[in-house]
Design an enzyme around this catalytic site. Structure first.
Site, PDB file in Angstrom:
ATOM      1  N   GLY A 188      34.040  43.734 -40.325  1.00 19.75           N
ATOM      2  CA  GLY A 188      34.054  45.151 -40.683  1.00 19.75           C
ATOM      3  C   GLY A 188      34.171  45.270 -42.186  1.00 19.75           C
ATOM      4  O   GLY A 188      34.982  44.567 -42.805  1.00 19.75           O
ATOM      5  N   TYR A 189      33.347  46.107 -42.804  1.00 20.77           N
ATOM      6  CA  TYR A 189      33.395  46.190 -44.269  1.00 20.77           C
ATOM      7  C   TYR A 189      33.430  47.637 -44.738  1.00 20.77           C
ATOM      8  O   TYR A 189      32.768  48.036 -45.689  1.00 20.77           O
ATOM      9  CB  TYR A 189      32.241  45.393 -44.892  1.00 20.77           C
ATOM     10  N   GLY A 190      34.221  48.441 -44.037  1.00 19.17           N
ATOM     11  CA  GLY A 190      34.482  49.810 -44.488  1.00 19.17           C
ATOM     12  C   GLY A 190      35.666  49.783 -45.444  1.00 19.17           C
ATOM     13  O   GLY A 190      35.923  48.761 -46.096  1.00 19.17           O
ATOM     14  N   ASN A 191      36.404  50.881 -45.512  1.00 18.45           N
ATOM     15  CA  ASN A 191      37.530  50.978 -46.436  1.00 18.45           C
ATOM     16  C   ASN A 191      38.532  49.844 -46.215  1.00 18.45           C
ATOM     17  O   ASN A 191      38.954  49.174 -47.156  1.00 18.45           O
ATOM     18  CB  ASN A 191      38.199  52.351 -46.272  1.00 18.45           C
ATOM     19  N   ALA A 192      38.903  49.605 -44.960  1.00 24.73           N
ATOM     20  CA  ALA A 192      39.923  48.582 -44.679  1.00 24.73           C
ATOM     21  C   ALA A 192      39.386  47.176 -44.970  1.00 24.73           C
ATOM     22  O   ALA A 192      40.038  46.381 -45.657  1.00 24.73           O
ATOM     23  CB  ALA A 192      40.386  48.693 -43.233  1.00 24.73           C
ATOM     24  N   GLY A 193      38.188  46.871 -44.470  1.00 24.21           N
ATOM     25  CA  GLY A 193      37.642  45.528 -44.609  1.00 24.21           C
ATOM     26  C   GLY A 193      37.375  45.146 -46.062  1.00 24.21           C
ATOM     27  O   GLY A 193      37.736  44.044 -46.500  1.00 24.21           O
ATOM     28  N   TYR A 194      36.766  46.037 -46.796  1.00 24.69           N
ATOM     29  CA  TYR A 194      36.445  45.734 -48.199  1.00 24.69           C
ATOM     30  C   TYR A 194      37.724  45.486 -49.015  1.00 24.69           C
ATOM     31  O   TYR A 194      37.846  44.478 -49.718  1.00 24.69           O
ATOM     32  CB  TYR A 194      35.618  46.864 -48.831  1.00 24.69           C
TER      33      TYR A 194
ATOM     34  N   LYS B 149      45.359  62.184 -33.113  1.00 26.27           N
ATOM     35  CA  LYS B 149      44.074  61.661 -33.592  1.00 26.27           C
ATOM     36  C   LYS B 149      43.000  62.698 -33.334  1.00 26.27           C
ATOM     37  O   LYS B 149      43.094  63.486 -32.376  1.00 26.27           O
ATOM     38  CB  LYS B 149      43.702  60.379 -32.844  1.00 26.27           C
TER      39      LYS B 149
HETATM   40  N1  GLU Z   1      43.565  56.644 -39.809  1.00 20.00           N
HETATM   41  C1  GLU Z   1      44.677  55.865 -40.258  1.00 20.00           C
HETATM   42  C2  GLU Z   1      45.353  55.159 -39.109  1.00 20.00           C
HETATM   43  O1  GLU Z   1      44.769  54.924 -38.076  1.00 20.00           O
HETATM   44  C3  GLU Z   1      45.629  56.696 -41.092  1.00 20.00           C
HETATM   45  C4  GLU Z   1      46.227  57.854 -40.381  1.00 20.00           C
HETATM   46  C5  GLU Z   1      46.969  58.788 -41.301  1.00 20.00           C
HETATM   47  O2  GLU Z   1      47.066  58.498 -42.460  1.00 20.00           O
HETATM   48  O3  GLU Z   1      47.439  59.809 -40.801  1.00 20.00           O
HETATM   49  O4  GLU Z   1      46.477  54.742 -39.216  1.00 20.00           O
END
Ligand code: GLU
Length: 415
Positions: A217-223, A105
Site C-alpha cells: 500500500g502506498y497511500g498516506n500511511a504506506g509512503y 466511521k
Molecule cells: N482514519 C484514521 C484511522 O482509521 C484516523 C481517524 C481519525 O483521525 O479520526 O484511525
C-alpha cells in the site's frame, strides 16, 4: 472466493475477547452492535451536466467514552458492514490510547480515481450536508481515511461552517494547517506506527539499522512508513506495492522516488530498473518487517503460514483475519495489531481537536513527543497483557480496550 465480511471479523474478535474477560451476554451484545447509523443518498452534479446518486454512511459505534471519532473513506467497494467494522475498531483504538473519545466511521461508495477535482468537491460538500444534523465538534468528528485528503477535510469543514453560520474548525480533523490543522497530523499514522516498531524491535532484539522492510500500500500511511523507516532507523525498503502491483530491489528502494513515480504514473510498479512483484509475493517476502498499509483482509488463512517477516506492523485497518492471527501467533510472528499500530492518526486528530477547542497551536516537536509517549505506553501495556494472559497481541489490545469501554458503560449505568 467469497469476500470476507469485515464486520463478521470484528464481531468474531469481540466474541474471543468476551470469552477471555468473561463478559455478560448483554454486555457482549452491546459491544457487537453499532449504537447509531445513518444512510444518505447524495445527488452530485457531474462535469458532463448529469446528476449522479452516491450512497454514503456514517456509523457511530459506541460513545460510552465520549465524542465519537473516525475517518471517512471514499471507496468503490465500500459497504455498510465495512463501515460498521471500521467504526468498531475506532472505538477500541480510542480506548486503547486512552483518548476521551468513542468510535465512528464514514464512507461513500465512489471511485475518486475516476472523478475530477470539481466532482470530488461537490461530493464532499453533499456528504457534509447529508450528515450535518448527525455530527459536530461536540458530537462526532470525522477525519481522513482511505482516498480522502486534507483538501477534502477543508471542503467539508467549510460546508459545515456555512450551514452552521460560523467557523467550525473543530468539526473535522486532518485539515490543512492554515485552516485549523495540527502540525504533525500528515504523517501521524505512520510515525505512531514507527514508535511501536521501535519498541517491538527492542523487545525482539532486532537491530533496525540492519532490518529489511516490505510495504503493502502506498497511500498516506504506506509512503510515510517507507520514508520514516529509512529516516528514523536506517532500515532498507526491499519492496513496495499499491493496488496496481509492486516492485522489489535488493539494494533498497528510495521512498521519494516511489512517491514521485506514483504521482506521475499512478503506481509505484512503474519504478524503472526493478523487479516487478505482485502484492501476494510482497506479503510473503523474507523481510524483518512487513507493513500492510492498505485495506482489509490481505493476510488470511491462505497465506498466513507463508509469512516470513518477524514483525507484522498493521498500519491498515483489519488486514489480518482471525484465522490468520492464530497461524501467525503459532509461528511466532510478532503482530502489532492495527488499532495499536495505526493509532497515531487518531491520536494526533485528538490533539487537533484539543487545539481547535483552545484556539491554540502546538509546535510539531511537542506533537511528536506527546504521540511517542502515548504510543510507547500503549505498546508496552499491550505487550504486558499479552504475556500475563498468554494471548496474542491483538487479543491483548482487545482486552485492554474493551475493559475500558465496558467500565465506562457500567459507570454510566448502561449495563
Ligand atoms: N482514519 C484514521 C484511522 O482509521 C484516523 C481517524 C481519525 O483521525 O479520526 O484511525
Amino acid at each position: 472466493m467469497a469476500k470476507i465480511n469485515p464486520f463478521h471479523v470484528a464481531k468474531q474478535q469481540i466474541d474471543r475477547c468476551a470469552e477471555i474477560l468473561n463478559l455478560a451476554p448483554n454486555v457482549t451484545a452491546m459491544l457487537k452492535t453499532p449504537m447509531r447509523e445513518l444512510h444518505v443518498s447524495l445527488a452530485v452534479r457531474m462535469d458532463d451536466g448529469s446528476v449522479k446518486i452516491f450512497q454514503g454512511f456514517r456509523v457511530q459505534y459506541n460513545d460510552a467514552k465520549g465524542i465519537t471519532k473516525g475517518g471517512i473513506r471514499f471507496h468503490p467497494d465500500e459497504t455498510i458492514d465495512t463501515v460498521r467494522a471500521l467504526a468498531a475498531w475506532m472505538t477500541w483504538k480510542c480506548a486503547l490510547l486512552d483518548l476521551p473519545l468513542g468510535g465512528a466511521k464514514g464512507g461513500v461508495i465512489c471511485n475518486p480515481k475516476e472523478m475530477s477535482v470539481g466532482e470530488l468537491e461537490r461530493l464532499s460538500r453533499a456528504y457534509m450536508r447529508g450528515v450535518f444534523q448527525f455530527i459536530g465538534p461536540e458530537k462526532d468528528v470525522p477525519a481522513p481515511d482511505v482516498y480522502t485528503t486534507p483538501q477534502i477535510m477543508a471542503w467539508m469543514m467549510d460546508e459545515y461552517s456555512a450551514i452552521a453560520g460560523k467557523p467550525q474548525f473543530g468539526v473535522i480533523t486532518g485539515k490543512p494547517l492554515p485552516v485549523g490543522g495540527s502540525p504533525g497530523r500528515g504523517d501521524a499514522t505512520a510515525r505512531g506506527g514507527m514508535y511501536t516498531i521501535r519498541e517491538a524491535a527492542k523487545t525482539l532484539g532486532i537491530d533496525l539499522s540492519k532490518a529489511t522492510v516490505a510495504v503493502q500500500g502506498y497511500g498516506n500511511a504506506g509512503y510515510h512508513a517507507a520514508r520514516l523507516c529509512g529516516e528514523l532507523f536506517g532500515s532498507r525498503i526491499l519492496a513496495v506495492c499499491d493496488s496496481k502491483g509492486g516492485v522489489y530491489c535488493e539494494a533498497g528502494i528510495d521512498p521519494e522516488a516511489a512517491f514521485a513515480c506514483k504521482a506521475e504514473t499512478s503506481s509505484v510498479c512503474n519504478l524503472p530498473n526493478m523487479e516487478r512483484i505482485s502484492m501476494e509475493e510482497l506479503l510473503e517476502l523474507d523481510v524483518d518487517i512487513l507493513i500492510p498499509a492498505a485495506i482489509e483482509n490481505v493476510i488470511t488463512d491462505k497465506n498466513a503460514s507463508n509469512i516470513k517477516a518477524k514483525i507484522v506492523a498493521e498500519l491498515a485497518n483489519g488486514p489480518t483475519t482471525p484465522e490468520a492471527d492464530d497461524i501467525l501467533f503459532r509461528n511466532g510472528v510478532h503482530v502489532i495489531p492495527d488499532f495499536l499500530c495505526n493509532a497515531g492518526g487518531v491520536t494526533v486528530s485528538y490533539f487537533e481537536m484539543v487545539q481547535n477547542f483552545y484556539m491554540y497551536s502546538w509546535e510539531e516537536a511537542e506533537v511528536r513527543e506527546r504521540l511517542d509517549k502515548r504510543m510507547t505506553a500503549a505498546y508496552h501495556s499491550v505487550l504486558n497483557t499479552s504475556r500475563e494472559y498468554k494471548i496474542n497481541m491483538r487479543q491483548a489490545a482487545y482486552v485492554q480496550a474493551v475493559e475500558r469501554v465496558v467500565e465506562a458503560m457500567k459507570l454510566r449505568g448502561w449495563v
